[in-house]
Design a protein around this motif. Sequence first.
Motif, PDB file in Angstrom:
ATOM      1  N   ALA A  90      66.166 -18.501  -9.541  1.00  0.00           N
ATOM      2  CA  ALA A  90      65.729 -19.831 -10.502  1.00  0.00           C
ATOM      3  C   ALA A  90      63.856 -20.180 -10.628  1.00  0.00           C
ATOM      4  O   ALA A  90      63.168 -20.840 -11.925  1.00  0.00           O
ATOM      5  CB  ALA A  90      66.660 -21.189  -9.581  1.00  0.00           C
ATOM      6  N   LEU A  91      63.363 -19.889  -9.556  1.00  0.00           N
ATOM      7  CA  LEU A  91      61.600 -19.686  -8.932  1.00  0.00           C
ATOM      8  C   LEU A  91      60.703 -19.352 -10.494  1.00  0.00           C
ATOM      9  O   LEU A  91      60.494 -19.421 -11.009  1.00  0.00           O
ATOM     10  CB  LEU A  91      61.289 -19.131  -8.071  1.00  0.00           C
ATOM     11  N   GLU A  92      61.364 -17.924 -11.083  1.00  0.00           N
ATOM     12  CA  GLU A  92      60.855 -17.390 -12.304  1.00  0.00           C
ATOM     13  C   GLU A  92      61.681 -18.020 -13.479  1.00  0.00           C
ATOM     14  O   GLU A  92      60.976 -17.247 -14.490  1.00  0.00           O
ATOM     15  CB  GLU A  92      61.838 -15.819 -12.541  1.00  0.00           C
TER      16      GLU A  92
ATOM     17  N   THR B 122      64.157 -23.072  -5.649  1.00  0.00           N
ATOM     18  CA  THR B 122      62.945 -22.542  -6.331  1.00  0.00           C
ATOM     19  C   THR B 122      62.222 -23.037  -5.221  1.00  0.00           C
ATOM     20  O   THR B 122      60.170 -23.117  -5.386  1.00  0.00           O
ATOM     21  CB  THR B 122      61.819 -23.350  -7.294  1.00  0.00           C
ATOM     22  N   ARG B 123      61.810 -23.580  -4.512  1.00  0.00           N
ATOM     23  CA  ARG B 123      60.705 -23.516  -2.578  1.00  0.00           C
ATOM     24  C   ARG B 123      60.507 -22.368  -2.547  1.00  0.00           C
ATOM     25  O   ARG B 123      60.749 -21.581  -2.150  1.00  0.00           O
ATOM     26  CB  ARG B 123      61.808 -24.219  -1.696  1.00  0.00           C
ATOM     27  N   ASP B 124      58.664 -22.643  -2.427  1.00  0.00           N
ATOM     28  CA  ASP B 124      58.362 -21.594  -2.031  1.00  0.00           C
ATOM     29  C   ASP B 124      56.951 -22.447  -0.866  1.00  0.00           C
ATOM     30  O   ASP B 124      56.058 -21.644  -1.169  1.00  0.00           O
ATOM     31  CB  ASP B 124      57.551 -21.092  -3.144  1.00  0.00           C
ATOM     32  N   SER B 125      57.935 -22.991  -0.392  1.00  0.00           N
ATOM     33  CA  SER B 125      56.787 -23.766   0.361  1.00  0.00           C
ATOM     34  C   SER B 125      57.639 -23.794   2.401  1.00  0.00           C
ATOM     35  O   SER B 125      58.497 -23.303   2.561  1.00  0.00           O
ATOM     36  CB  SER B 125      55.928 -25.329   0.407  1.00  0.00           C
ATOM     37  N   THR B 126      56.622 -24.362   2.913  1.00  0.00           N
ATOM     38  CA  THR B 126      57.448 -24.355   4.769  1.00  0.00           C
ATOM     39  C   THR B 126      57.667 -25.921   4.584  1.00  0.00           C
ATOM     40  O   THR B 126      56.700 -26.119   4.922  1.00  0.00           O
ATOM     41  CB  THR B 126      56.858 -23.682   5.613  1.00  0.00           C
TER      42      THR B 126
ATOM     43  N   LEU C  22      63.714 -18.223   1.881  1.00  0.00           N
ATOM     44  CA  LEU C  22      64.375 -17.535   3.205  1.00  0.00           C
ATOM     45  C   LEU C  22      65.835 -16.822   1.718  1.00  0.00           C
ATOM     46  O   LEU C  22      65.705 -15.409   2.317  1.00  0.00           O
ATOM     47  CB  LEU C  22      64.546 -18.829   3.138  1.00  0.00           C
ATOM     48  N   GLY C  23      65.551 -17.721   0.628  1.00  0.00           N
ATOM     49  CA  GLY C  23      67.360 -16.779   0.239  1.00  0.00           C
ATOM     50  C   GLY C  23      66.825 -16.407  -0.121  1.00  0.00           C
ATOM     51  O   GLY C  23      67.593 -15.205  -1.361  1.00  0.00           O
TER      52      GLY C  23
END
Length: 216
Positions: A46-48, A12-16, A23-24
């Motif tokens: 999973a983010l959605e 669920t990561r949407d950051s650097t 990347l996934g």
Amino acid sequence: MAFTYLTFLGSTRDSTPPRPARLGLRVARACMRLMQERAQADLIDALEWPLAQPFKPHFSYAQGKAPDDLEALAAKIQSADGYVMVSPEYNHSMSPALANLLNHFGSSLFSWKPSLIVTYSAGQWGGTRAAVAMRPFLSELGCLPVSAMVHVPEAHTVFDENGDYLDGIDGVRWNGYFRRGLNQLAWWAEAAASQRKRMGTGTSPFTRDPSQRNAP
């Protein structure tokens, strides 16, 4: 017979970092591109699917009373013939986002179907240690992983944001690597579907709580 597969993206990561972000998603889209050559494939990101907190699994609700998002995802899982599990590595293990998502559902939805483990990283190991930890987890869910696995080190140097190969990448070689796992997944999915149709599963579903696993 038409077969349906779900690709779970366990991040669920949407950051650097890592750079680039998400990347996934590049790896998951590459899996989808190759899977859709032969079957219907849906992406479960999973983010959605931001499931409600505190944690309460689907099977702990009265039948038909779970939140709409849980019911919708449970139906997708149950109707699928196989699964591709895409995960980064956290502390030598699978993504907590993927574990959290899958733990919302009882093994009855996954059981008697195969899975394929796909891991990735921005570094040199490609998530291989996470893959080892995923095997017993997926086996407990009942969607036994096939023997082939896919690991993508430095994934940002392999795929663009659409899951296509970057310039200079040997796509033929990478396709062969991915298809080895996908071919095993398809073989076992077809065999399992035939056996389920012929004999059923021979077990009662877990519909109440985890204590149903207990010995008498």
